[in-house]
Design an enzyme around this catalytic site. Structure first.
Site, PDB file in Angstrom:
ATOM      1  CB  CYS A 120     -62.146  63.068  12.854  1.00 45.74           C
ATOM      2  SG  CYS A 120     -61.365  61.674  13.584  1.00 45.74           S
ATOM      3  CG  ASN A 176     -63.616  58.206  17.009  1.00 45.43           C
ATOM      4  OD1 ASN A 176     -62.967  57.357  16.409  1.00 45.43           O
ATOM      5  ND2 ASN A 176     -63.844  59.400  16.519  1.00 45.43           N
ATOM      6  CD  GLU A 201     -59.818  61.238  10.185  1.00 39.88           C
ATOM      7  OE1 GLU A 201     -59.255  62.096  10.918  1.00 39.88           O
ATOM      8  OE2 GLU A 201     -60.809  60.586  10.535  1.00 39.88           O
TER       9      GLU A 201
HETATM   10  O1  G3H Z   1     -63.924  60.426  13.944  1.00 39.80           O
HETATM   11  C1  G3H Z   1     -63.749  60.279  12.742  1.00 39.80           C
HETATM   12  C2  G3H Z   1     -64.809  59.715  11.932  1.00 39.80           C
HETATM   13  O2  G3H Z   1     -64.291  59.380  10.663  1.00 39.80           O
HETATM   14  C3  G3H Z   1     -66.001  60.615  11.819  1.00 39.80           C
HETATM   15  O3  G3H Z   1     -67.057  59.913  11.263  1.00 39.80           O
HETATM   16  O4  G3H Z   1     -68.503  61.826  10.560  1.00 39.80           O
HETATM   17  O5  G3H Z   1     -69.401  59.522  10.650  1.00 39.80           O
HETATM   18  O6  G3H Z   1     -68.877  60.748  12.748  1.00 39.80           O
HETATM   19  P1  G3H Z   1     -68.529  60.534  11.327  1.00 39.80           P
END
Ligand code: G3H
Length: 565
Positions: free
Chosen positions: A367, A238, A333
């Site tokens: 996430c 993503n 993560e």
């Molecule tokens: O999808 C996991 C990412 O660490 C979320 O990052 O909060 O900048 O969208 P973000």
């Protein structure tokens, strides 16, 4: 005054589909004339020669055009062989001896968009060997020079934002505007890491022995941070660029080498990013990008004795990686079920706006997306009405058209989301929109009156589907948040800051946002999951710390010595 003297050789410049061939050599210099800075340049195009001058804006625009090559072309022409993208090792772009490739399906068209090399185990071993050798020299490179190289990398990456964004659009269906933002954010992250590394690694500790009982002041301890060795970085689909550089930049500034295993979807974006790193002039072998099938090279990489640290973002594969990895630092993560708790006194307009942005952007494939709303019964109707009204304005369609909701990454992901939705349907949840799916494109839904027996109350859909649980007490909401295996982030909406702090303390998640949706950034903030959401803390500062170890030198004096005033 001459500030700099550069030679530009502009070769093929491709703007959109139309091929505009510009072949002229330009030699120029920055000059300060009457207080304003001008770029004075001499050009030769065939037998025509001349001198011109122009202001910085024109030069920046020209540089933007120079950088407007397309994926796998122009600036990126060396990274592709026929129709298969090469892998990167020993400072070179290479074709795998396997003779095999891995196809990458475009989530919008469901057709193969790109192909990457299916690297062999031997190629992995060779890359780790080269990384080990290169790291020894890199660790001896002055910190300011490492920082300089990272700044160059950041600059090139930002210049190439358009072709890289094009890959993100095609490989992972990220809306075009968000794709550009991801690349720019990544450039900023690299620069910040360079600066933060200078601050962190410039300092060590000096300790004296007489503070501990039984000791006089005859031992001086000098403690400093040293690199771990070779870091294995595994980013997710993503944010293939941003979550790759969030591992690469801290690792490199700290003096480590790095092996990158790009996600299959997102691999080509990753390879383009790595080419920017290559062009910034890092030592050969220091960074490798190995593409291929997880089933063939995954275990070898994660269990390799030459790997000294793993930084992984993704799903529950991380749990098995952490079981298999040896005695090395891990940063993982693994997702979240971020709970949005809305109290009776909340600003409901603010909460609704945050649910839209925080829950549905990139079709919920973050996430940190809002993944369950726990709202007090008395304000539930009003909140839901506001969210539904705002959802009706979301544009559903293709990433090229900058739609808000774009196809989810794969058919299996779409099927999984559909499974959660059907389960909620059969168990009596109320749907505010009709369920609609075409290929991987899923229309956004808000699923109301969700009860704990429904899978959607607990599982992470990674799609544009948000459940609403109507609660009678705040404790009920806190309990729901804490009962989940995931514990990445959460948020609480209330105008009472004292209550917000108490609730934040009671919600057992890595980060709680007060009056805003969960989010990882700004990228230097600590970012960590509790329970099954991961181990270790990320964010630029914490990653630099995590990718170093402490080394001490103790000076033993023949007699006690005290510093006199
Ligand atoms: O999808 C996991 C990412 O660490 C979320 O990052 O909060 O900048 O969208 P973000």
């Amino acid at each position: 005054m001459v500030i700099t003297d550069t030679v530009f050789l502009l070769r093929s410049l491709v703007v959109r589909e139309s091929a505009v061939l510009l072949f002229c050599s330009v030699r120029g210099m920055w000059q300060s004339r009457g207080g304003s800075i001008k770029w004075r340049w001499k050009f030769s195009l065939g037998d025509k020669h001349g001198t011109r001058s122009c202001g910085p804006n024109t030069v920046w625009f020209g540089m933007f055009l120079c950088s407007s090559s397309m994926a796998g072309q122009g600036f990126f022409k060396d990274i592709i062989d026929g129709e298969v993208f090469k892998y990167y090792a020993d400072g070179e772009w290479k074709v795998s001896t396997s003779g095999k490739s891995v196809g990458i399906i475009n989530p919008s068209t469901l057709k193969t968009q790109y192909k990457v090399q299916a690297c062999t185990q031997e190629e992995v071993n060779k890359a780790v060997e080269s990384a080990q050798a290169a790291q020894k020299l890199w660790a001896k490179t002055p910190l300011w020079k490492r920082a300089e190289a990272l700044h160059r990398f950041a600059g090139i990456l930002k210049d190439q934002k358009n072709p890289i964004a094009e890959c993100l659009v095609k490989e992972i269906a990220k809306p075009q505007k968000d794709a550009v933002t991801e690349v720019v954010r990544s450039g900023d992250l690299i620069s910040y890491s360079a600066e933060e590394g200078i601050r962190i690694l410039a300092e060590g500790k000096f300790l004296v022995s007489d503070s501990f009982p039984g000791n006089g002041r005859n031992k001086y301890c000098l403690a400093s941070k040293i690199p771990l060795g070779v870091v294995l970085a595994i980013p997710p689909f993503n944010y293939p660029v941003n979550l790759a550089v969030s591992k690469i930049a801290p690792a490199l500034i700290a003096g480590n080498a790095l092996i990158l295993k790009p996600p299959t979807q997102g691999a080509v974006s990753c390879l383009h990013m790595v080419h920017c790193l290559h062009m910034a002039g890092f030592p050969k072998g220091l960074v490798a990008a190995i593409t291929g099938k997880g089933s063939e090279i995954g275990d070898l990489m994660t269990m390799h004795p030459g790997i000294n640290c793993i930084s992984f973002t993704g799903g529950d594969t991380g749990i098995s990686i952490s079981r298999k990895a040896g005695m090395i630092p891990l940063q993982m993560e693994l997702g979240g079920k971020d709970c949005c708790l809305v109290l009776e006194d909340a600003d409901l307009e603010l909460a609704a706006n945050n649910v839209i942005k925080g829950g549905y952007s990139y079709s919920g494939q973050r996430c940190t997306a809002v993944k369950v709303i726990c709202v007090m019964e008395s304000v539930a109707e009003e909140l839901v009405t506001k969210i539904v009204e705002k959802m009706s304005k979301l544009k559903v369609g293709m990433p090229e058209d900058n739609c808000d909701i774009t196809p989810v990454v794969s058919q299996s992901s779409a099927n999984f989301i559909q499974g959660l939705v059907e389960d909620a349907q059969t168990k009596g949840a109320k749907f505010h929109q009709e369920w609609k799916r075409e290929g991987n494109l899923i229309w956004p839904v808000l699923i109301d009156h969700v009860t704990p027996d429904m899978r959607i109350a607990w599982e992470e859909p990674f799609g544009p589907v948000i459940p609403v649980i109507r609660i009678k007490t705040v404790e009920e909401g806190i309990h729901h948040c804490n009962a989940n295996n995931f514990a990445l982030q959460g948020c609480v909406f209330t105008k009472d800051i004292n209550k917000a702090i108490l609730i934040s303390d009671a919600m057992e998640s890595g980060t709680i946002q007060i009056n805003a949706a969960p989010a990882r950034g700004p990228d230097h903030f600590p970012f960590q999951g509790l329970r099954d959401s991961g181990i270790g803390s990320q964010g630029i500062t914490n990653s630099i710390h995590m990718m170093t170890k402490t080394k001490s030198t103790v000076i033993n004096l023949p007699s006690e010595s005290y510093t006199m005033g």
